[in-house]
Structure formats: C-alpha cells, structure tokens
Design an enzyme around this catalytic site. Structure first.
Site, mmCIF file in Angstrom:
data_model
loop_
_atom_site.group_PDB
_atom_site.id
_atom_site.type_symbol
_atom_site.label_atom_id
_atom_site.label_comp_id
_atom_site.label_asym_id
_atom_site.label_seq_id
_atom_site.Cartn_x
_atom_site.Cartn_y
_atom_site.Cartn_z
ATOM 1 C CE LYS A 244 3.994 3.423 -1.967
ATOM 2 N NZ LYS A 244 4.710 2.383 -2.740
ATOM 3 C CB SER B 169 -0.339 3.292 -1.794
ATOM 4 O OG SER B 169 -1.185 3.345 -0.656
ATOM 5 C CE1 TYR C 62 3.788 4.163 1.942
ATOM 6 C CE2 TYR C 62 1.493 4.763 1.623
ATOM 7 C CZ TYR C 62 2.516 3.844 1.521
ATOM 8 O OH TYR C 62 2.259 2.607 0.988
#
Length: 283
Positions: A166, A149, A162
């Site tokens: 990533k 990401s 998150y």
C-alpha cells in the site's frame, strides 16, 4: 479542475476491479445510479454473478458487464480491457480497487508476500498502465482512482507485506498524477483513496455484524465522491472511531521519525509512548 458531473454521467463507462463486494461494489452501484455503464472485474463465482445482478437492477442489463479477472496477471487485465473496449468503446473511470490481506511477517512464507504484491501493488500498476493510454487518447475527462491504505502511510507493526504494497500504491499514484498533469492535452486525473475502518470482507474477520467504529462501504464511497467534487487527490477517510485530526497527527508523527531521527515506528516504541500520547493531545 474537472467537474466530475462531466464524468459521472450517462453513456460514460466505469471499470472497477475488486468490484464484486465491499467498496468496489458500492462504487459500482453509485456509478450505475448516475447512469454510467459499469464493468466489475473480480475473481469468478457466485459473488461476481450476484453483484452483476444487483447492478442490472439499477442500470439495466445493457449497461452492466461482469468479467472474471485476476489482477495479479497482466494478461488477464489486458483481456479485460479488450472486452470493455469491444463492448463500450472507451473508459472514463478506472478504479483499481482489488486488494487482499493475508497475514505476513518478515520471515514468513514467500507465497503470501508474492501474492500481496501481485494483487495490491502490481494490480494497480498494471491496471493503470493497461487502461491509461487509451483513456488519455480519447480526449474526454476521466479519473483513475487507486485504493490505498492508511497502513501504507503510518506503516504500523504487523503484516509488513500489506503495508509495503500500500505504500507502493501511494508512491505510484503520486507519480501518476504528476505525469498526467504534465501531459499535454490530458483530461485524466489520478486520486488516492485512503479508507478508514470499513466493514468489508477484507476486514470483518469472524464478525457477523458491523462494529460501531466502522464505516459502511457506501459511506466510504459517499465521502470519496464529496472529495472528488472538491478536486482532492488524497481522499483521507475518517470512520466512526478515528477523526481526520487524529489521522493527521499520526501521519505527522510517522514523518517526524525521519526528521527527528527517532527509532523507526517510534509510535509503538516503549521509550516514546508518552511522547506520542502528548503529541496526539496537542492543540
């Protein structure tokens, strides 16, 4: 550089985690359309069953396999590998794509932190470590594609768990490719898929229709394949709102925080807002 036409071909096998929807399902449909045998791994239920039926309409029942898999569990991934090898014998494409994004803050509930790390990061690490050795040993060309990401590179404020997961996928995949290219006889390469704004179950929220700025999963997979044909490791996808040039400037500014000794995340710091705007507009 491996010719991907030697990989995306009839009788070869692709395994996609998070394959019941979104980018994973779009990739599975592409691989099926190329004549590959396709295995989608995801949590069970109607989504997985419905996705399998869509794929069978493309590839036929013999070349499609759907396996209920929890990538947060290494044991579940090991069971997936056993089932795939028993049916198809070997794997040529592994796409570690499963991901989740429940909201977190630095001091929020431990449950969401643990779950994000288990799925987004360790699902990729363990998926690679479970499937990778036999992919190397069969001696045929293959790919390991890990879905990262942009948030793992520019790490914007909000949902730190998150972003960290990533960022870990990026570092892991870089290390993986370095090891693969230095392994004698290896015909396996690793690639980091970095989607832009893609309209999927993870990103759509309450929206019923795709926003104009978002890409479809199919557009993302098309770009992925074009990038693989060029031999790209970093598959940095634009979207309808953000060009590659803007992404490059954002990433360069993020790296510059260290080099210039600016405050972390200075792009969002009030004292640097004008400086970042001017940097973004530089030619």
């Amino acid at each position: 550089m491996t010719n991907i036409q030697d990989i995306f071909k009839k009788s070869n096998v692709a395994v996609i985690t998070g394959g019941a929807s979104g980018i994973g399902l779009a990739a599975a449909k592409y691989f099926a359309g190329r004549g590959m045998s396709v295995v989608i791994a995801d949590l069970g239920g109607d989504r997985l069953a419905n996705a399998a039926e869509e794929l069978k309409a493309i590839a036929g029942e013999e070349d499609v396999m759907a396996v209920e898999t929890d990538v947060a569990s290494r044991e579940s991934l090991e069971a997936l590998e056993r089932a795939v090898l028993q049916r198809f014998g070997r794997v040529h494409v592994l796409m570690n794509n499963a991901g989740i994004g429940p909201e977190t803050s630095i001091f929020s509930s431990q449950t969401n932190w643990d779950h994000i790390f288990a799925v987004n990061l360790m699902g990729v690490v363990n998926g690679t470590r479970v499937f990778g050795p036999k992919m190397l040993s069969h001696g045929e060309p293959g790919l390991i594609i890990n879905t990262g990401s942009k948030q793992g590179i520019t790490t914007p404020p909000g949902n730190p768990a998150y972003n960290i997961s990533k960022a870990g996928v990026k570092v892991f995949t870089e290390a993986l490719e370095h090891e693969l290219r230095n392994t004698a006889g290896s015909k396996i390469s690793a690639h980091l898929l970095i989607p832009g704004f893609v309209f999927t179950g993870l990103t759509k929220g309450d929206r019923a229709e795709k926003p104009a700025g978002a890409w479809t999963p199919e557009q993302t997979v098309d770009f992925m394949v074009e990038s693989l044909e060029r031999g790209d490791f970093y598959i940095l996808c634009p979207d309808n709102d953000v060009t590659r040039a803007v992404d490059e400037r954002r990433m360069a500014w993020a790296a510059g925080d260290i080099i210039e000794n600016r405050p972390p995340l200075s792009r969002w710091h009030k004292d640097y807002a004008d400086k970042f705007k001017a940097f973004l507009e530089e030619k």
